[in-house]
Design a protein around this motif. Structure first.
Motif, PDB file in Angstrom:
ATOM      1  N   ASN A  57       0.838  -1.197   0.000  1.00 25.88           N
ATOM      2  CA  ASN A  57       0.000   0.000   0.000  1.00 25.88           C
ATOM      3  C   ASN A  57       0.875   1.249   0.000  1.00 25.88           C
ATOM      4  O   ASN A  57       1.260   1.756   1.062  1.00 25.88           O
ATOM      5  N   TYR A 105       0.244   4.253   2.417  1.00 24.57           N
ATOM      6  CA  TYR A 105       0.333   4.120   3.871  1.00 24.57           C
ATOM      7  C   TYR A 105       1.551   4.898   4.368  1.00 24.57           C
ATOM      8  O   TYR A 105       2.677   4.640   3.937  1.00 24.57           O
ATOM      9  N   VAL A 140       1.836   3.202  10.310  1.00 25.12           N
ATOM     10  CA  VAL A 140       1.202   1.908  10.565  1.00 25.12           C
ATOM     11  C   VAL A 140       1.585   1.412  11.961  1.00 25.12           C
ATOM     12  O   VAL A 140       2.687   1.677  12.452  1.00 25.12           O
ATOM     13  N   TRP A 153      -1.258  11.027   3.159  1.00 25.67           N
ATOM     14  CA  TRP A 153      -0.856   9.715   3.650  1.00 25.67           C
ATOM     15  C   TRP A 153      -1.928   9.121   4.544  1.00 25.67           C
ATOM     16  O   TRP A 153      -2.676   9.852   5.192  1.00 25.67           O
ATOM     17  N   LYS A 154      -1.977   7.810   4.595  1.00 20.89           N
ATOM     18  CA  LYS A 154      -2.960   7.124   5.439  1.00 20.89           C
ATOM     19  C   LYS A 154      -2.316   6.619   6.725  1.00 20.89           C
ATOM     20  O   LYS A 154      -1.176   6.138   6.715  1.00 20.89           O
ATOM     21  N   GLU A 155      -3.074   6.735   7.825  1.00 17.51           N
ATOM     22  CA  GLU A 155      -2.701   6.139   9.104  1.00 17.51           C
ATOM     23  C   GLU A 155      -3.514   4.861   9.249  1.00 17.51           C
ATOM     24  O   GLU A 155      -4.744   4.889   9.166  1.00 17.51           O
ATOM     25  N   VAL A 156      -2.834   3.730   9.457  1.00 18.58           N
ATOM     26  CA  VAL A 156      -3.527   2.438   9.445  1.00 18.58           C
ATOM     27  C   VAL A 156      -3.129   1.608  10.666  1.00 18.58           C
ATOM     28  O   VAL A 156      -1.944   1.448  10.970  1.00 18.58           O
TER      29      VAL A 156
END
Length: 284
Positions: free
Chosen positions: A117, A120, A123, A183-186
């Motif tokens: 991903n 991301y 994480v 950006w994604k926080e997962v």
């Protein structure tokens, strides 16, 4: 993707071996660990030496004890560890605490998430604490937020946001800034990390002075700070708790204490909080 793991430690002789053992036992082996001894007065340096002597992936940095400022102390130690490394050698940068136990596949699954991903940026797993001889979800935050003890950043996202801020609230500020940058926080919910310092304790209870300072250094405007204070007061079922929180917040405002975020970052944080308030409370 090679990991750079920075672990600040102050007087953690009893807990640190559990953390370091769990990292040595990882299924994913390509990492370097820098343990930052932040002025420990117990046998923390001796514990660290046991690992650095027998595993070349472990290094140490010794500091004089940092000033005890909530939030900023641990980030200061983290940054001192980071300064000793060439970031070109790594793809993932981690800030881990010295009192956690990772499952054996933690790094493996973190790396897999980043590889599969490309959007991301941050994480991590979920924290669990011991209560009544059982390990239960810590519950100090929502299950979509990566907590401070288990942060893993894609190097590109970490550099783009110019690292983490040396202030109370840093572990929420990073997520907001990264999200604004795209950006994604997962959170990988099946990765359960044991937090071993707070056995049997209610980790969610903090003093009013802490919350007031937290809301101030997070950069919240007065309205949002008061709303957040009311939320914490409702949890504690105490009206006086609300007034103590806002008293602490207003005292920070009166002193005009320096914020470690830019004015634009402050606007981003307040906008995100306002949007969250509209979704959850106003149903807008």
């Amino acid at each position: 993707m090679r990991f750079l793991i920075i672990i600040p430690a102050h007087n953690e002789e009893n807990n640190l071996p559990f953390t370091l053992d769990s990292l040595q036992q990882q299924s994913f082996k390509d990492f370097k660990i820098v343990i930052v001894n932040d002025g420990s007065t117990d046998n923390t340096p001796g514990v660290i030496k046991e690992y650095t002597d027998q595993d070349q992936r472990f290094e140490t940095v010794d500091l004089q004890k940092s000033l005890h400022q909530p939030g900023s102390k641990v980030v200061h130690a983290f940054k001192k560890g980071l300064e000793t490394q060439d970031l070109n050698d790594f793809g993932i940068i981690c800030k881990f605490d010295s009192d956690v136990i990772f499952p054996e596949d933690y790094l493996e699954k973190i790396e897999k998430a980043f590889l599969e991903n490309p959007d991301y940026g941050l994480v991590g797993g979920l924290l669990y604490v011991e209560k009544d001889e059982n390990w239960v979800y810590e519950g100090n935050s929502n299950k979509h937020h990566v907590r401070g003890p288990v942060k893993a950043y894609r190097k590109e996202s970490f550099l783009q946001m110019k690292g983490i801020r040396e202030t109370l609230g840093w572990d929420n500020i990073d997520a907001v800034i990264l999200q604004d940058m795209g950006w994604k926080e997962v959170v990988i919910s099946e990765l359960h990390v044991r937090l071993i310092k707070v056995k049997g304790a209610d980790y969610t209870i903090k003093p009013a002075d802490y919350y007031g300072k937290y809301f101030y250094f997070l950069g919240l405007n007065r309205f949002l700070a008061y709303v957040a204070s009311g939320k914490e007061a409702m949890k504690s079922k105490s009206v006086s708790f609300f007034f103590k929180i806002i008293g602490s917040y207003e005292n920070c405002r009166k002193q005009n204490l320096e914020l470690k975020i830019s004015e634009n970052e402050r606007k981003i944080i307040n906008r995100q909080r306002w949007n969250m308030l509209k979704r959850k409370w106003l149903k807008m």
